[in-house]
Write an enzyme that holds these catalytic residues in place. Structure first.
Site, PDB file in Angstrom:
ATOM      1  N   ASP A  51      71.940  83.311  32.282  1.00 40.48           N
ATOM      2  CA  ASP A  51      71.003  82.751  31.306  1.00 40.48           C
ATOM      3  C   ASP A  51      71.186  81.234  31.187  1.00 40.48           C
ATOM      4  O   ASP A  51      70.445  80.570  30.457  1.00 40.48           O
ATOM      5  CB  ASP A  51      71.087  83.464  29.954  1.00 40.48           C
ATOM      6  CG  ASP A  51      72.468  83.423  29.347  1.00 40.48           C
ATOM      7  OD1 ASP A  51      73.375  82.812  29.940  1.00 40.48           O
ATOM      8  OD2 ASP A  51      72.646  84.016  28.255  1.00 40.48           O
ATOM      9  N   SER A  52      72.129  80.671  31.964  1.00 40.17           N
ATOM     10  CA  SER A  52      72.190  79.212  32.113  1.00 40.17           C
ATOM     11  C   SER A  52      70.862  78.672  32.636  1.00 40.17           C
ATOM     12  O   SER A  52      70.582  77.487  32.533  1.00 40.17           O
ATOM     13  CB  SER A  52      73.321  78.807  33.075  1.00 40.17           C
ATOM     14  OG  SER A  52      73.228  79.524  34.292  1.00 40.17           O
ATOM     15  N   ASP A  90      72.432  88.448  33.687  1.00 44.53           N
ATOM     16  CA  ASP A  90      72.756  88.350  32.258  1.00 44.53           C
ATOM     17  C   ASP A  90      71.769  89.106  31.382  1.00 44.53           C
ATOM     18  O   ASP A  90      70.542  88.962  31.544  1.00 44.53           O
ATOM     19  CB  ASP A  90      72.727  86.884  31.809  1.00 44.53           C
ATOM     20  CG  ASP A  90      74.067  86.197  31.944  1.00 44.53           C
ATOM     21  OD1 ASP A  90      75.098  86.891  32.015  1.00 44.53           O
ATOM     22  OD2 ASP A  90      74.076  84.946  31.973  1.00 44.53           O
ATOM     23  N   LYS A 119      75.492  91.668  32.801  1.00 52.25           N
ATOM     24  CA  LYS A 119      76.608  90.980  32.138  1.00 52.25           C
ATOM     25  C   LYS A 119      76.250  90.745  30.682  1.00 52.25           C
ATOM     26  O   LYS A 119      75.093  90.420  30.371  1.00 52.25           O
ATOM     27  CB  LYS A 119      76.890  89.648  32.841  1.00 52.25           C
ATOM     28  CG  LYS A 119      77.987  88.816  32.171  1.00 52.25           C
ATOM     29  CD  LYS A 119      78.539  87.740  33.082  1.00 52.25           C
ATOM     30  CE  LYS A 119      77.714  86.480  33.175  1.00 52.25           C
ATOM     31  NZ  LYS A 119      77.559  85.774  31.888  1.00 52.25           N
ATOM     32  N   GLU A 121      78.023  89.145  26.779  1.00 54.11           N
ATOM     33  CA  GLU A 121      79.070  88.311  26.181  1.00 54.11           C
ATOM     34  C   GLU A 121      79.676  89.017  24.966  1.00 54.11           C
ATOM     35  O   GLU A 121      78.941  89.626  24.173  1.00 54.11           O
ATOM     36  CB  GLU A 121      78.480  86.960  25.748  1.00 54.11           C
ATOM     37  CG  GLU A 121      77.958  86.156  26.924  1.00 54.11           C
ATOM     38  CD  GLU A 121      77.419  84.789  26.540  1.00 54.11           C
ATOM     39  OE1 GLU A 121      77.580  84.359  25.378  1.00 54.11           O
ATOM     40  OE2 GLU A 121      76.815  84.139  27.417  1.00 54.11           O
ATOM     41  N   GLU A 188      85.512  82.430  30.687  1.00 52.86           N
ATOM     42  CA  GLU A 188      84.977  81.059  30.692  1.00 52.86           C
ATOM     43  C   GLU A 188      85.774  80.144  29.775  1.00 52.86           C
ATOM     44  O   GLU A 188      86.015  80.478  28.597  1.00 52.86           O
ATOM     45  CB  GLU A 188      83.497  81.089  30.248  1.00 52.86           C
ATOM     46  CG  GLU A 188      82.888  79.688  30.187  1.00 52.86           C
ATOM     47  CD  GLU A 188      81.363  79.667  30.205  1.00 52.86           C
ATOM     48  OE1 GLU A 188      80.741  80.742  30.289  1.00 52.86           O
ATOM     49  OE2 GLU A 188      80.809  78.558  30.127  1.00 52.86           O
TER      50      GLU A 188
END
Ligand code: KIV
Length: 265
Positions: A51-52, A90, A119, A121, A188
């Site tokens: 999602d960057s 993501d 993925k 978080e 990260e």
């Protein structure tokens, strides 16, 4: 492109074997078909369709505004072109608040976006979601340490786990995710010593970003390692294009540097 013979597709079992043998995994983000073809040709083992993309492709200030449709668009671009690399996509912010919502979102990423793995978080707080996805045969990659979807709560992109309490909480998150069934973990922006502890505690591959050299593999945001992201970059980012003259040579140099342990220094 070199025109060399097509290697076998990378599977989760391939990555697991690499991590058991101590062979480093070279991972980059990608969001479109052209870069995907070039990155595979240059030897990248695994992609994160991250999602960057919200920041480097869409021009947002953070990853928070990225939607499931944005992720699906980029994931499908990559899946149409991708032949060999393992694809992790993501789940964007707000798409996995409950186990049911997470399953519906993840199924779309797999079925419409060609994801091999999704993925998400978080740690202890995401155990129920991870268990639900895994029980429905969706492979899950966890993401601990700096969580970009929570950047507004942190008040900026800061190294996490610097003190004993913070480090202990991140290690507990990693352990809880492993117990819940993740097949991989991204760590990260944590101190290298903490990433080393996490890697030692995990049986699944651990991919680091700004987390030192002890992880099983490394990932960078593609546009950062090509030096085309605007603004100030984190210190761990290296501009490979500056030294190597072409995008293909820069990516091949990154892959070599991850494999031989010279990146991160
Ligand atoms: O969104 C992203 O690009 C990521 C990083 C770990 C590479 O999640």
């Amino acid at each position: 492109m070199t025109g060399s013979p097509q290697p076998d597709p990378v599977t989760l079992a391939t990555l697991q074997t690499m991590s058991q043998r101590g062979e480093k995994i070279a991972c980059l983000t990608t969001y479109d078909a052209s870069f995907t073809r070039l990155l595979e040709d240059a030897g990248v083992d695994m992609f994160i369709i991250g999602d960057s993309l919200g920041m480097v492709v869409m021009g947002y200030e953070s990853t928070v505004p990225v939607t499931l449709d944005d992720m699906l668009y980029c994931a499908a671009n990559v899946a149409r072109a991708g032949q060999t690399a393992w694809r992790v996509v993501d789940l964007p912010s707000g798409s996995y608040e409950t186990p049911g919502q997470a399953l519906a979102s993840a199924r779309r990423l797999v079925e419409e976006g060609g994801a091999h793995m999704v993925k998400l978080e978080g740690g202890v707080d995401r155990v129920a979601v991870v268990e639900h996805l895994v029980s429905h045969d969706i492979p899950v990659c966890g993401h601990v340490g700096l969580l970009p979807q929570s950047v507004e709560e942190y008040g900026g992109y800061k190294v996490q786990g610097r003190d004993a309490a913070g480090a202990g909480a991140i290690l507990a998150d990693a352990r809880a995710l492993q117990q819940a069934g993740v097949g991989m973990l991204v760590v990260e922006c944590v101190p290298a010593s903490l990433a080393e502890q996490i890697s030692a505690a995990m049986q699944v591959p651990v991919i680091g970003i700004g987390a030192g050299a002890a992880c099983d593999g490394q990932v960078l945001v593609l546009y950062d390692m090509l030096g085309i992201t605007a603004g100030k970059l984190p210190r761990f980012v290296k501009d490979f294009l500056q030294e190597h003259g072409s995008v293909h040579a820069a990516v091949a140099a990154y892959v070599r540097a991850v494999r031989d342990g010279s990146y991160p220094a």
